[in-house]
Motif scaffolding. Structure first.
Motif, PDB file in Angstrom:
ATOM      1  N   THR A  64       0.837  -1.203   0.000  1.00 39.62           N
ATOM      2  CA  THR A  64       0.000   0.000   0.000  1.00 39.62           C
ATOM      3  C   THR A  64       0.876   1.260   0.000  1.00 39.62           C
ATOM      4  OG1 THR A  64       0.029   0.283   2.400  1.00 39.62           O
ATOM      5  CG2 THR A  64      -1.589  -1.260   1.516  1.00 39.62           C
ATOM      6  N   HIS A  65       0.211   2.412   0.250  1.00 46.91           N
ATOM      7  CA  HIS A  65       0.955   3.670   0.415  1.00 46.91           C
ATOM      8  C   HIS A  65       1.827   3.625   1.677  1.00 46.91           C
ATOM      9  CE1 HIS A  65      -2.771   3.652   2.611  1.00 46.91           C
ATOM     10  NE2 HIS A  65      -2.236   4.526   3.447  1.00 46.91           N
ATOM     11  N   ARG A  66       1.505   2.709   2.612  1.00 42.40           N
ATOM     12  CA  ARG A  66       2.267   2.579   3.869  1.00 42.40           C
ATOM     13  C   ARG A  66       3.175   1.362   3.733  1.00 42.40           C
ATOM     14  NH1 ARG A  66       0.814   5.429   7.789  1.00 42.40           N
ATOM     15  NH2 ARG A  66      -1.365   5.626   7.180  1.00 42.40           N
ATOM     16  N   GLY A  67       4.068   1.374   2.753  1.00 43.77           N
ATOM     17  CA  GLY A  67       4.686   0.122   2.306  1.00 43.77           C
ATOM     18  C   GLY A  67       6.083  -0.204   2.781  1.00 43.77           C
ATOM     19  N   ASN A 113       1.886   1.093  -3.278  1.00 41.65           N
ATOM     20  CA  ASN A 113       0.843   1.505  -4.225  1.00 41.65           C
ATOM     21  C   ASN A 113       0.095   2.714  -3.683  1.00 41.65           C
ATOM     22  OD1 ASN A 113      -1.399   1.509  -6.031  1.00 41.65           O
ATOM     23  ND2 ASN A 113      -0.979  -0.649  -6.449  1.00 41.65           N
ATOM     24  N   GLY A 114       0.133   3.788  -4.431  1.00 38.71           N
ATOM     25  CA  GLY A 114      -0.529   5.015  -3.982  1.00 38.71           C
ATOM     26  C   GLY A 114      -2.044   4.962  -4.121  1.00 38.71           C
ATOM     27  N   ILE A 115      -2.545   3.953  -4.813  1.00 40.24           N
ATOM     28  CA  ILE A 115      -3.997   3.836  -5.013  1.00 40.24           C
ATOM     29  C   ILE A 115      -4.569   2.924  -3.934  1.00 40.24           C
ATOM     30  CG2 ILE A 115      -5.835   3.175  -6.623  1.00 40.24           C
ATOM     31  CD1 ILE A 115      -4.026   5.416  -7.661  1.00 40.24           C
ATOM     32  N   VAL A 116      -5.417   3.484  -3.082  1.00 40.25           N
ATOM     33  CA  VAL A 116      -6.028   2.669  -2.026  1.00 40.25           C
ATOM     34  C   VAL A 116      -6.930   1.611  -2.683  1.00 40.25           C
ATOM     35  CG1 VAL A 116      -7.626   2.723  -0.079  1.00 40.25           C
ATOM     36  CG2 VAL A 116      -5.854   4.475  -0.286  1.00 40.25           C
ATOM     37  N   GLY A 117      -6.652   0.351  -2.389  1.00 36.39           N
ATOM     38  CA  GLY A 117      -7.382  -0.755  -3.047  1.00 36.39           C
ATOM     39  C   GLY A 117      -6.741  -1.132  -4.368  1.00 36.39           C
ATOM     40  N   GLY A 144      -5.226  -1.904   4.008  1.00 37.79           N
ATOM     41  CA  GLY A 144      -5.680  -1.324   5.267  1.00 37.79           C
ATOM     42  C   GLY A 144      -7.182  -1.511   5.432  1.00 37.79           C
ATOM     43  N   ASP A 145      -7.693  -1.057   6.571  1.00 40.13           N
ATOM     44  CA  ASP A 145      -9.143  -1.143   6.794  1.00 40.13           C
ATOM     45  C   ASP A 145      -9.888  -0.294   5.770  1.00 40.13           C
ATOM     46  OD1 ASP A 145      -7.575   0.329   9.144  1.00 40.13           O
ATOM     47  OD2 ASP A 145      -9.187   1.649   8.482  1.00 40.13           O
ATOM     48  N   GLY A 146      -9.310   0.886   5.444  1.00 34.67           N
ATOM     49  CA  GLY A 146      -9.936   1.753   4.437  1.00 34.67           C
ATOM     50  C   GLY A 146      -9.954   1.072   3.091  1.00 34.67           C
ATOM     51  N   SER A 147      -8.839   0.462   2.729  1.00 37.52           N
ATOM     52  CA  SER A 147      -8.733  -0.231   1.447  1.00 37.52           C
ATOM     53  C   SER A 147      -9.722  -1.385   1.367  1.00 37.52           C
ATOM     54  CB  SER A 147      -7.299  -0.733   1.294  1.00 37.52           C
ATOM     55  OG  SER A 147      -7.201  -1.675   0.303  1.00 37.52           O
ATOM     56  N   SER A 148     -10.039  -1.968   2.514  1.00 39.81           N
ATOM     57  CA  SER A 148     -10.960  -3.115   2.496  1.00 39.81           C
ATOM     58  C   SER A 148     -12.369  -2.698   2.085  1.00 39.81           C
ATOM     59  CB  SER A 148     -10.997  -3.813   3.860  1.00 39.81           C
ATOM     60  OG  SER A 148     -11.839  -3.130   4.769  1.00 39.81           O
ATOM     61  N   ASN A 173      -5.957  -3.676  10.193  1.00 45.28           N
ATOM     62  CA  ASN A 173      -6.905  -2.692  10.719  1.00 45.28           C
ATOM     63  C   ASN A 173      -6.225  -1.886  11.822  1.00 45.28           C
ATOM     64  OD1 ASN A 173      -8.960  -1.183  11.715  1.00 45.28           O
ATOM     65  ND2 ASN A 173     -10.347  -2.876  12.137  1.00 45.28           N
ATOM     66  N   ASN A 174      -5.697  -0.722  11.419  1.00 46.71           N
ATOM     67  CA  ASN A 174      -5.025   0.130  12.417  1.00 46.71           C
ATOM     68  C   ASN A 174      -6.003   1.179  12.978  1.00 46.71           C
ATOM     69  OD1 ASN A 174      -5.204   2.067  10.426  1.00 46.71           O
ATOM     70  ND2 ASN A 174      -3.025   2.017   9.892  1.00 46.71           N
ATOM     71  N   GLY A 175      -7.283   0.960  12.735  1.00 50.07           N
ATOM     72  CA  GLY A 175      -8.310   1.794  13.382  1.00 50.07           C
ATOM     73  C   GLY A 175      -8.734   3.005  12.589  1.00 50.07           C
ATOM     74  N   PHE A 176      -7.940   3.403  11.586  1.00 46.04           N
ATOM     75  CA  PHE A 176      -8.257   4.630  10.847  1.00 46.04           C
ATOM     76  C   PHE A 176      -7.920   4.511   9.370  1.00 46.04           C
ATOM     77  CE2 PHE A 176      -7.360   6.063  15.174  1.00 46.04           C
ATOM     78  CZ  PHE A 176      -8.463   6.866  15.428  1.00 46.04           C
ATOM     79  N   GLY A 177      -8.764   5.125   8.534  1.00 51.11           N
ATOM     80  CA  GLY A 177      -8.431   5.407   7.146  1.00 51.11           C
ATOM     81  C   GLY A 177      -8.250   6.912   7.088  1.00 51.11           C
TER      82      GLY A 177
END
Ligand SMILES: Cc1ncc(C[n+]2csc(CCOP(=O)(O)OP(=O)(O)O)c2C)c(N)n1
Length: 323
Positions: A64-67, A113-117, A144-148, A173-177
Motif C-alpha cells: 500500500t501507500h504505507r509500504g 501503491n498510492g492507489i487505495v485498493g 488497510g481497513d480503508g482499502s478493504s 486494521n489500524n483503526g483509521f483510514g
C-alpha cells in the motif's frame, strides 16, 4: 510450533529494522531532507514480518501507500530503499519512485501503491499466474481497513474464490483510514465477516503479537500453496505515527498514543514473550538493536552523499510503445 533460534532472531531483526527505518526517515523528513510524502508503518511490524517469515523469495506480495514495512519484511535492500526515499539515482527504483512506489520484483515485492485498493487485483493476477504455471507460489495482498472498503478489493476477493487462487488478503486494521475511524467507515465493523461473505475462510487476529500472526499466516499460506484456495486475515494493529508525516492526529484521544506505545508495541511484546519463555536473552536482542541502529546511521549518511538522477534518466524505464 517452536520457532528456531535463528528464525526468532531474524524476525526480531526485521521488525527492529522496520522500526528504526521509520524513525530515521521521520527525523530526516522533519529536517527537510526528504522530498515528497511519507506514511510510516511503525507499530505494525508484527503484521508484515509475521506473514513474510512464511514466504519464500519466489512468493510475491503487493503493498500500500504505507509500504516500507512490507518491503523490508519481504527482503528489499534497506540501503536501496533509503536511497530511493531520498530520491537518489542509486535508489531501488532509480530515485524516481520514492516512498509510495518502491518495488523490487527480484525479491517478490510487486510494489507499494498510492492507489487505495490498488493492490488486491494485482495480487490476484499474480496468483492466477502462479496457478496457471503450477509453480507452487503464493501471492499476498496487504491492505488497510480503508482499502478493504474499496470495490477493487471486493472484485479481487470474488475472483480469487471463483478461481480458487493461491492468494491471501491481509487487512491491517489500524483503526483509521486517514482520520476516519474504521468503526464508522466499515458498515458491518467486521471486515473478516465481509470477506467470508465471498466464500473464503476469514479470521480476525491480534496483529501486535508476532506469534499469533506467524501461526495464523502459516496455516493459510500452506493451504493456499496446497491448492486449497484463498483466505483473508484481518490483523488488529496500531500505528504510532500520523496518517502521513505532518498529521497532527487531532482525531486521537488524550494520552491514546502513549498508551498504545506502552501497551501495544509489538517489539516490546515480542521481547517479553521470548525472554520470559527463555527462548532468547535480552543481550541477544540488545545486540540486534545496536547493529540495526548502526546500519540505519550508515544508510542515511550514504543516501545523503549519493547523486540525484539526471535529466537523461527521466527517459529510462519509461514505456513509450504507445506514443
Ligand atoms: C483510490 C484512492 N482513494 C483515496 C485515496 C486517498 N487516501 C490515501 S491513504 C487513504 C486511507 C487509507 O486507509 P487504510 O486503507 O486504512 O490504510 P492506512 O492508511 O490506515 O494504512 C486515503 C483515503 C487514495 N490514495 N486512493
Amino acid at each position: 510450533m517452536q520457532l528456531s533460534r535463528d528464525k526468532l532472531l531474524d524476525a526480531y531483526k526485521r521488525m527492529r529494522t522496520i522500526r528504526d527505518f521509520e524513525e530515521k526517515v521521520s527525523e530526516e523528513f522533519a529536517a527537510g531532507n526528504i522530498p515528497g510524502f511519507l506514511h510510516l508503518y511503525a507499530g505494525q511490524e508484527a503484521c508484515a514480518v509475521g506473514m513474510c517469515e512464511n514466504l519464500t523469495p519466489d512468493d510475491v506480495i503487493g503493498s500500500t501507500h504505507r509500504g516500507h514495512g512490507h518491503c523490508i519484511a519481504k527482503g528489499c535492500d534497506v540501503e536501496g530503499m533509503m536511497h530511493e526515499i531520498f530520491g537518489r539515482k542509486s535508489g531501488l527504483c532509480g530515485g524516481k519512485g520514492g516512498s509510495m512506489h518502491i518495488a523490487d520484483l527480484d525479491v517478490g515485492m510487486l510494489g507499494a501503491n498510492g492507489i487505495v485498493g490498488g493492490n488486491p487485483p494485482l495480487a490476484v493476477g499474480a496468483a492466477l499466474a502462479a496457478k496457471t504455471k503450477k509453480n507452487g507460489t503464493v501471492a499476498v495482498s496487504f491492505s488497510g481497513d480503508g482499502s478493504s472498503n474499496q470495490g477493487t478489493t471486493f472484485e479481487a476477493m470474488n475472483l480469487a474464490v471463483v478461481l480458487q487462487l493461491p492468494v491471501i488478503f491481509v487487512i491491517e486494521n489500524n483503526g483509521f483510514g486517514e482520520g476516519t475511524a474504521a468503526s464508522y467507515a466499515i458498515g458491518t465493523n467486521d471486515p473478516a465477516a465481509r470477506a467470508a461473505g465471498f466464500g473464503m475462510p476469514a479470521v480476525t487476529i491480534d496483529g501486535t503479537d508476532f506469534f499469533t500472526v506467524y501461526e495464523t499466516c502459516r496455516e493459510f499460506v500452506e493451504k493456499a500453496r496446497n491448492g486449497e484456495g484463498p483466505a483473508a486475515i484481518v490483523m488488529e494493529a496500531v500505528r504510532f505515527y500520523g496518517h502521513f508525516e505532518g498529521d497532527p492526529q487531532l482525531y486521537r484521544g488524550d494520552g491514546e498514543l502513549d498508551m498504545l506505545r506502552n501497551e501495544k508495541d509489538c517489539l516490546k511484546i515480542f521481547r517479553s514473550r521470548v525472554t520470559e519463555a527463555k527462548l532468547l536473552e535480552h543481550a541477544d536482542l540488545d545486540a540486534i538493536d545496536q547493529e540495526v541502529a548502526d546500519r540505519m546511521e550508515k544508510a542515511v549518511t550514504s543516501a545523503k552523499a549519493a547523486a540525484f538522477p539526471e535529466a537523461p534518466d527521466l527517459q529510462a524505464d519509461v514505456d513509450v510503445s504507445c506514443l
